[in-house]
Design a protein around this motif. Structure first.
Motif, PDB file in Angstrom:
ATOM      1  N   VAL A 457       0.842  -1.205   0.000  1.00  0.00           N
ATOM      2  CA  VAL A 457       0.000   0.000   0.000  1.00  0.00           C
ATOM      3  C   VAL A 457       0.873   1.250   0.000  1.00  0.00           C
ATOM      4  CG1 VAL A 457      -1.729   1.312   1.278  1.00  0.00           C
ATOM      5  CG2 VAL A 457      -1.902  -1.199   1.155  1.00  0.00           C
ATOM      6  N   ASN A 458       1.894   1.260   0.850  1.00  0.00           N
ATOM      7  CA  ASN A 458       2.792   2.411   0.918  1.00  0.00           C
ATOM      8  C   ASN A 458       3.514   2.635  -0.409  1.00  0.00           C
ATOM      9  OD1 ASN A 458       2.051   2.659   3.570  1.00  0.00           O
ATOM     10  ND2 ASN A 458       3.903   1.693   4.394  1.00  0.00           N
ATOM     11  N   MET A 459       3.899   1.515  -1.042  1.00  0.00           N
ATOM     12  CA  MET A 459       4.603   1.608  -2.316  1.00  0.00           C
ATOM     13  C   MET A 459       3.732   2.287  -3.368  1.00  0.00           C
ATOM     14  SD  MET A 459       4.360  -0.107  -5.463  1.00  0.00           S
ATOM     15  CE  MET A 459       3.552  -1.611  -4.945  1.00  0.00           C
ATOM     16  N   ALA A 460       2.465   1.886  -3.470  1.00  0.00           N
ATOM     17  CA  ALA A 460       1.561   2.486  -4.453  1.00  0.00           C
ATOM     18  C   ALA A 460       1.297   3.950  -4.130  1.00  0.00           C
ATOM     19  CB  ALA A 460       0.245   1.705  -4.494  1.00  0.00           C
ATOM     20  N   THR A 461       1.157   4.244  -2.827  1.00  0.00           N
ATOM     21  CA  THR A 461       0.931   5.639  -2.418  1.00  0.00           C
ATOM     22  C   THR A 461       2.133   6.505  -2.758  1.00  0.00           C
ATOM     23  OG1 THR A 461      -0.484   4.899  -0.597  1.00  0.00           O
ATOM     24  CG2 THR A 461       0.407   7.139  -0.464  1.00  0.00           C
ATOM     25  N   GLU A 462       3.311   5.986  -2.474  1.00  0.00           N
ATOM     26  CA  GLU A 462       4.538   6.743  -2.763  1.00  0.00           C
ATOM     27  C   GLU A 462       4.698   6.986  -4.260  1.00  0.00           C
ATOM     28  OE1 GLU A 462       9.365   6.514  -1.954  1.00  0.00           O
ATOM     29  OE2 GLU A 462       8.004   5.082  -1.004  1.00  0.00           O
ATOM     30  N   LEU A 463       4.313   5.991  -5.050  1.00  0.00           N
ATOM     31  CA  LEU A 463       4.383   6.165  -6.498  1.00  0.00           C
ATOM     32  C   LEU A 463       3.467   7.306  -6.935  1.00  0.00           C
ATOM     33  CD1 LEU A 463       5.474   5.085  -9.219  1.00  0.00           C
ATOM     34  CD2 LEU A 463       3.391   3.702  -9.363  1.00  0.00           C
ATOM     35  N   GLY A 464       2.261   7.363  -6.357  1.00  0.00           N
ATOM     36  CA  GLY A 464       1.347   8.454  -6.676  1.00  0.00           C
ATOM     37  C   GLY A 464       1.932   9.799  -6.318  1.00  0.00           C
ATOM     38  N   VAL A 465       2.589   9.861  -5.163  1.00  0.00           N
ATOM     39  CA  VAL A 465       3.227  11.114  -4.736  1.00  0.00           C
ATOM     40  C   VAL A 465       4.341  11.504  -5.710  1.00  0.00           C
ATOM     41  CG1 VAL A 465       4.614  12.211  -2.937  1.00  0.00           C
ATOM     42  CG2 VAL A 465       2.646  10.765  -2.302  1.00  0.00           C
ATOM     43  N   ASP A 466       5.143  10.516  -6.083  1.00  0.00           N
ATOM     44  CA  ASP A 466       6.252  10.794  -7.009  1.00  0.00           C
ATOM     45  C   ASP A 466       5.740  11.362  -8.334  1.00  0.00           C
ATOM     46  OD1 ASP A 466       8.133   9.921  -5.213  1.00  0.00           O
ATOM     47  OD2 ASP A 466       8.253   7.882  -6.021  1.00  0.00           O
ATOM     48  N   TYR A 467       4.663  10.761  -8.845  1.00  0.00           N
ATOM     49  CA  TYR A 467       4.129  11.242 -10.119  1.00  0.00           C
ATOM     50  C   TYR A 467       3.402  12.576  -9.973  1.00  0.00           C
ATOM     51  CZ  TYR A 467       5.469   7.342 -13.049  1.00  0.00           C
ATOM     52  OH  TYR A 467       6.205   6.441 -13.779  1.00  0.00           O
ATOM     53  N   ASP A 468       2.784  12.804  -8.835  1.00  0.00           N
ATOM     54  CA  ASP A 468       2.175  14.115  -8.588  1.00  0.00           C
ATOM     55  C   ASP A 468       3.247  15.207  -8.592  1.00  0.00           C
ATOM     56  OD1 ASP A 468      -0.380  13.146  -8.468  1.00  0.00           O
ATOM     57  OD2 ASP A 468      -0.451  13.015  -6.279  1.00  0.00           O
ATOM     58  N   LEU A 469       4.372  14.897  -7.979  1.00  0.00           N
ATOM     59  CA  LEU A 469       5.475  15.860  -7.976  1.00  0.00           C
ATOM     60  C   LEU A 469       6.007  16.076  -9.401  1.00  0.00           C
ATOM     61  CD1 LEU A 469       7.465  14.670  -4.812  1.00  0.00           C
ATOM     62  CD2 LEU A 469       6.122  16.776  -5.060  1.00  0.00           C
ATOM     63  N   LEU A 470       6.045  15.005 -10.175  1.00  0.00           N
ATOM     64  CA  LEU A 470       6.513  15.100 -11.553  1.00  0.00           C
ATOM     65  C   LEU A 470       5.567  15.973 -12.382  1.00  0.00           C
ATOM     66  CD1 LEU A 470       8.797  14.001 -13.350  1.00  0.00           C
ATOM     67  CD2 LEU A 470       7.277  12.128 -14.002  1.00  0.00           C
ATOM     68  N   ILE A 471       4.274  15.759 -12.194  1.00  0.00           N
ATOM     69  CA  ILE A 471       3.280  16.584 -12.889  1.00  0.00           C
ATOM     70  C   ILE A 471       3.430  18.043 -12.468  1.00  0.00           C
ATOM     71  CG2 ILE A 471       0.813  17.073 -13.096  1.00  0.00           C
ATOM     72  CD1 ILE A 471       0.330  14.053 -12.778  1.00  0.00           C
ATOM     73  N   GLY A 472       3.622  18.251 -11.164  1.00  0.00           N
ATOM     74  CA  GLY A 472       3.791  19.618 -10.660  1.00  0.00           C
ATOM     75  C   GLY A 472       4.997  20.304 -11.277  1.00  0.00           C
ATOM     76  N   ARG A 473       6.115  19.590 -11.359  1.00  0.00           N
ATOM     77  CA  ARG A 473       7.324  20.178 -11.950  1.00  0.00           C
ATOM     78  C   ARG A 473       7.110  20.507 -13.428  1.00  0.00           C
ATOM     79  NH1 ARG A 473      10.101  16.074  -9.186  1.00  0.00           N
ATOM     80  NH2 ARG A 473      10.657  15.009 -11.138  1.00  0.00           N
ATOM     81  N   THR A 474       6.431  19.607 -14.104  1.00  0.00           N
ATOM     82  CA  THR A 474       6.166  19.845 -15.524  1.00  0.00           C
ATOM     83  C   THR A 474       5.287  21.073 -15.713  1.00  0.00           C
ATOM     84  OG1 THR A 474       6.388  17.518 -16.120  1.00  0.00           O
ATOM     85  CG2 THR A 474       5.078  18.877 -17.587  1.00  0.00           C
ATOM     86  N   ARG A 475       4.230  21.159 -14.922  1.00  0.00           N
ATOM     87  CA  ARG A 475       3.317  22.299 -15.056  1.00  0.00           C
ATOM     88  C   ARG A 475       4.012  23.613 -14.704  1.00  0.00           C
ATOM     89  NH1 ARG A 475      -2.179  19.544 -12.476  1.00  0.00           N
ATOM     90  NH2 ARG A 475      -2.795  18.439 -14.395  1.00  0.00           N
TER      91      ARG A 475
END
Length: 501
Positions: A457-475
């Motif tokens: 569960v933590n792994m999937a949550t962390e992946l979501g956080v990582d990609y949210d940060l990636l989206i944020g950096r891109t935007r």
């Protein structure tokens, strides 16, 4: 008698002139002025037509500019074809030595009235609207001059010519009916119109035609450059989009890598444990088998659910990437297109001299090249550069999945190893030791299993956080790029204004 001969000799030397259907002796000097003005007007009209015809086909993407450019070529050509024909008719009538005085002026008057019945605004409005009124020629002089010629023909010349008893008269006779001042005024007006077209209108049409051609070429250049940038962006974005799909497949493969091994271990354990029928192991065999199966099911169900979460993260990020990039790229294109079309219009409005047009052309070239390069490089870097590696987060989390699977596999290996080689006929001590081991193992698994599952569960949550940060950096990168694009348009606009000021 001698005096009469001298007068006749003088008259023969002075010469006569074919004029408005009769011959006048001596010549009417204003007739030559009219002829010269008409010939010049024919020549200048031909040059004006040639100038607009040389402009060729113009292409603009806005209705205002396209309509204006098309109208410029067609209306100017039509107008000056007609005007040259009228000038030729006036010249023919002026130099006519015979003809029916009741009809000799009809064709010229009809042509001039047909021309003056349409205002200059009606003829040229679609492109004159693009012009700065302070720099445009006064085309109304055409209508005013022709109206004066019509008035002279209808109210002075035509009725006056009908009063002459002969088709050969003296100059004095002509002037006695047709006032010299009126002839001179018309001749001067035609001369002024011809001169004005030669010195003002023709250069203006040349400049405006050249400006239309240049601006059309620059718009084509801009659209080509931005289209190439869009194609580059689209190709890169398509690759990125496809990469997300590959990552989804990679994640599924990683999650399923050790499933056959783990499932085999569970099946092997449950099969072997259920073969025990003794009091010690056999008495709890069904419970041990169920515990192992439940442990595996919990693990598998949790893994399956978290893989769905990972799929959702990847899909959401993929769509967010696509949406953010396309929206920002579209906004940048809109910024560039808006300033280019505004600058095209401003350049056309102020096409006052070749120096200004040349300066504008250089400004267009610089902006188009810089803007296209910016779109291809800087904006695409916001989602395809090394700082935006979409593989890094999923690779890191898939390593975690593999590690967890190894732990699960190790636990079930322990179970299969524990029962391996034992049976109902094994020594009692061995079976008692196995029973104690299994009791302790499954007792501990009640604490271990939730921990392992929570890691998923933590792994999937962390992946979501990582990609949210990636989206944020891109935007953020795209937003900063848009600010740069806006700044580029302002600099370009100022450069155009400086050229045309």
């Amino acid at each position: 008698m001698k005096l009469i001969k001298v007068c006749l000799l003088f008259l023969s030397l002075a010469g006569c002139e074919a004029l408005f259907g009769i011959e006048v002796t001596p010549n009417i000097p204003e007739a030559a002025t009219i002829t010269n003005a008409c010939l010049k007007l024919v020549s200048v009209s031909q040059q004006i037509r040639q100038s607009v015809n040389n402009v060729g086909e113009l292409s603009f993407t806005t209705f205002l500019l396209q309509t204006g450019a098309t109208s410029f070529v067609s209306s100017v050509s039509q107008t000056y074809t007609t005007l040259a024909s009228i000038a030729q008719e006036l010249n023919t009538v002026t130099n006519a030595n015979t003809g029916n005085l009741n009809t000799i002026f009809s064709a010229a008057i009809t042509s001039m009235k047909a021309f003056t019945s349409i205002t200059i605004d009606e003829r040229f409005a679609k492109w004159l609207i693009l012009q700065n009124s302070g720099t445009s020629p006064d085309f109304s002089t055409i209508i005013l001059t022709l109206n004066e010629v019509i008035d002279f023909f209808e109210n002075t010349l035509q009725p006056g010519m009908k009063t002459f008893a002969s088709n050969r008269i003296l100059q004095a006779t002509f002037y006695s009916v047709i006032p010299k001042q009126k002839v001179s005024t018309v001749a001067q007006k035609l001369t002024e119109m011809a001169d004005y077209h030669e010195t003002v209108v023709l250069p203006f049409v040349n400049r405006l035609g050249s400006t239309f051609r240049m601006t059309s070429d620059k718009l084509t250049m801009f659209l080509t450059s931005t289209d190439q940038a869009f194609q580059h962006m689209d190709g890169t974005l398509t690759s990125t989009y496809a990469r997300f799909i590959e990552l989804t497949k990679t994640a599924r493969l990683a999650a399923n890598e050790m499933q056959p091994t783990i499932r085999s271990s569970v099946q092997q354990f449950t099969k072997q444990i259920q073969e025990f029928t003794d009091l010690y192991v056999g008495g709890s065999a069904s419970e041990y088998a169920k515990s192992a199966t439940d442990m595996y099911s919990s693990w598998l169900n949790t893994l399956t659910e978290q893989m769905k979460v990972i799929d959702s993260h990847l899909e959401r990020t993929r769509n967010a990437y696509s949406d953010s990039v396309l929206v920002s790229f579209g906004q940048a294109l809109a910024l560039g297109f808006r300033i280019v079309t505004q600058s095209l219009l401003f350049t056309i409005q102020n096409a006052t001299n070749r120096t200004n047009v040349s300066c504008s052309e250089q400004a267009f070239n610089k902006f188009i090249n810089d803007f296209g390069t910016f779109l291809r490089n800087s904006m695409c870097e916001c989602f395809s550069g090394s700082d935006y590696d979409i593989s890094t987060p999923i690779n890191a989390q898939m390593t975690t999945v593999r590690d967890i699977q190894k732990d699960i596999a190790q636990y079930f290996n322990q179970l299969t190893n524990a029962v391996g080689g034992l049976s109902n006929s094994s020594p009692l001590s061995a079976r008692m030791q196995l029973d104690m081991f299994l009791t302790a193992f499954f007792s501990q698994s009640n604490n271990i299993t939730p921990t392992l599952l929570q890691q998923l569960v933590n792994m999937a949550t962390e992946l979501g956080v990582d990609y949210d940060l990636l989206i944020g950096r891109t935007r953020y990168c795209l937003a900063m790029s848009l600010a740069v694009a806006d700044r580029m348009t302002i600099i370009f606009s100022n450069a155009i204004a400086a050229c045309l000021s």
